[in-house]
Write an enzyme that holds these catalytic residues in place. Structure first.
Site, mmCIF file in Angstrom:
data_model
loop_
_atom_site.group_PDB
_atom_site.id
_atom_site.type_symbol
_atom_site.label_atom_id
_atom_site.label_comp_id
_atom_site.label_asym_id
_atom_site.label_seq_id
_atom_site.Cartn_x
_atom_site.Cartn_y
_atom_site.Cartn_z
ATOM 1 N NE ARG A 106 -4.137 -1.686 0.212
ATOM 2 C CZ ARG A 106 -4.211 -2.996 -0.022
ATOM 3 N NH1 ARG A 106 -3.171 -3.647 -0.502
ATOM 4 N NH2 ARG A 106 -5.339 -3.644 0.183
ATOM 5 C CD GLU A 139 -5.417 1.115 2.450
ATOM 6 O OE1 GLU A 139 -6.111 1.268 1.442
ATOM 7 O OE2 GLU A 139 -4.821 0.059 2.697
ATOM 8 C CB SER A 192 -8.446 -0.982 3.966
ATOM 9 O OG SER A 192 -8.858 -2.240 3.572
#
Ligand code: EPU
Length: 338
Positions: free
Chosen positions: A162, A334, A238
């Protein structure tokens, strides 16, 4: 090219946060982009594409430019593979569907990831055992300061879990205009080791000799069962990365929480699912006003209607603090928080 002044960018971020941009324009071609950057109305430039990885906590004091460049081009084709150039403003999932229609394999596991092609390299999007870096050849970027274009190789992009150079050393330096990817032709190398994928393929009676379309359909059904559709419930997928811990920490953690899921990355590195940590902290489904944690996937923060970016950030901070207190593990967002 239109320039809008002091305009809401609620339609342009998947959290649906109502903040204003000082100036806003859309770029449809590289030439538009160069013109907009040359004649910008503000010394600050803020580039967005799908807006699916953004938590906006305040108005954006900048000339916001949305990259809408379109086009999918077949560059080369051999018996075994194809190379495609895809413009940054193409919707990611539409690209996946286009590839399935053309029987090109490699990104079927990345079905239904929200956002546009241009942001895919920034966080090296990934799901179900596949990451963008697995198919990525290079990308075309425009350097904001010089208006020069460059081709950046996969190596230059410094992909990680990520993350990429676009989130670190080259943050804010370039606009990604297109990506070049390498995809397979039949026979494809399918990635179906994820338990959930196996289960759904079985349920669909497609586990014997699955096609890339079968895998995509399995991924779509798994994602739909857990992840909220940003068109219905604002979110950015997420919100946190799955934290990585070293083996000493992991051994002590595992002794205390033997049922906790984990992934061994190297002999000294283990990843623990943030969703599990958040759920065990009692926060799954937690809600304050219109900001909350999704009831089916604790890794996702959701906007139930009119939450502000600050309210959503308060939820994120509560998650970080609660998980830290319970497990002594720090969660890293993230999502890009502005
Ligand atoms: N879990 C819980 N409670 C939850 C959520 C998860 O206990 O509320 C547990 C699950 O039972 C499972 C483990 O945590 O044992 C992992 O869950 P899952 O397989 O759903 O994956 P994840 O780690 O939560 C990651 C990615 C997702 C990606 C999936 C599938 C990150 C930060 N997230 O989620 O990516 O789709 O794996 O590969 O790596 C995204 O980045 O936006 C995203 C959705």
């Amino acid at each position: 090219m239109n320039v809008y002044k002091d305009i809401s960018i609620k339609p342009h971020n998947s959290f649906g946060i109502d903040v204003n941009a000082a100036y806003f324009s859309e770029s449809y071609h590289l030439e538009d982009l160069k013109n907009l950057l040359t004649n910008r109305c503000h010394s600050n430039v803020f580039i967005i594409s799908g807006g699916s990885n953004l938590l906006l906590t305040k108005d954006i004091d900048a000339h916001v430019i949305k990259i809408c460049h379109k086009g999918i081009k077949l560059v080369t084709e051999t018996e075994k593979e194809v190379i495609l150039d895809v413009a940054a403003g193409e919707n990611w999932h539409d690209l996946v569907l286009w590839c399935l229609d053309h029987h090109y394999g490699g990104i079927e596991n990345l079905s239904l990831i929200p956002g546009c092609v241009g942001s895919a390299p920034i966080q090296n999007i990934g799901a179900y055992g596949v990451e963008l870096k697995d198919v990525f050849v290079s990308c075309e970027v425009l350097e904001i300061e010089t208006l020069k274009t460059f081709t950046l190789s996969a190596q230059a992009c410094e992909f990680g879990y990520r993350t990429s150079v676009f989130k670190t050393a080259a943050k804010g330096k370039y606009v990604i205009c297109a990506i070049r990817i390498r995809l397979s032709k039949q026979p494809h190398r399918l990635q179906t080791k994820y338990g959930d994928i196996q289960r759904v393929l079985k349920e669909n009676n497609t586990d014997k000799n699955p096609s890339i379309k079968d895998v995509s359909e399995a991924v779509i059904s798994i994602r739909k069962s857990k992840l909220p559709d940003p068109k219905i419930l604002g979110n950015s997928g997420s919100f946190f990365k799955n934290p990585t811990v070293d083996s000493d920490f992991f051994n002590a953690f595992h002794a205390k929480w033997p049922k906790a899921p984990f992934y061994k990355i190297t002999d000294n590195q283990y990843k623990i699912p943030a969703g599990w940590l958040i759920e065990q902290s009692g926060l799954k489904g937690y809600r304050e006003n219109d900001a909350g944690i999704h009831e089916k996937q604790a890794l996702v923060i959701v906007n139930y209607g009119n939450a502000s970016g600050k309210q959503l950030l308060t939820i994120a901070q509560k998650v970080i603090q609660t998980v830290k207190e319970k497990f002594a593990i720090h969660l890293d967002p993230e999502v890009n928080i502005i």
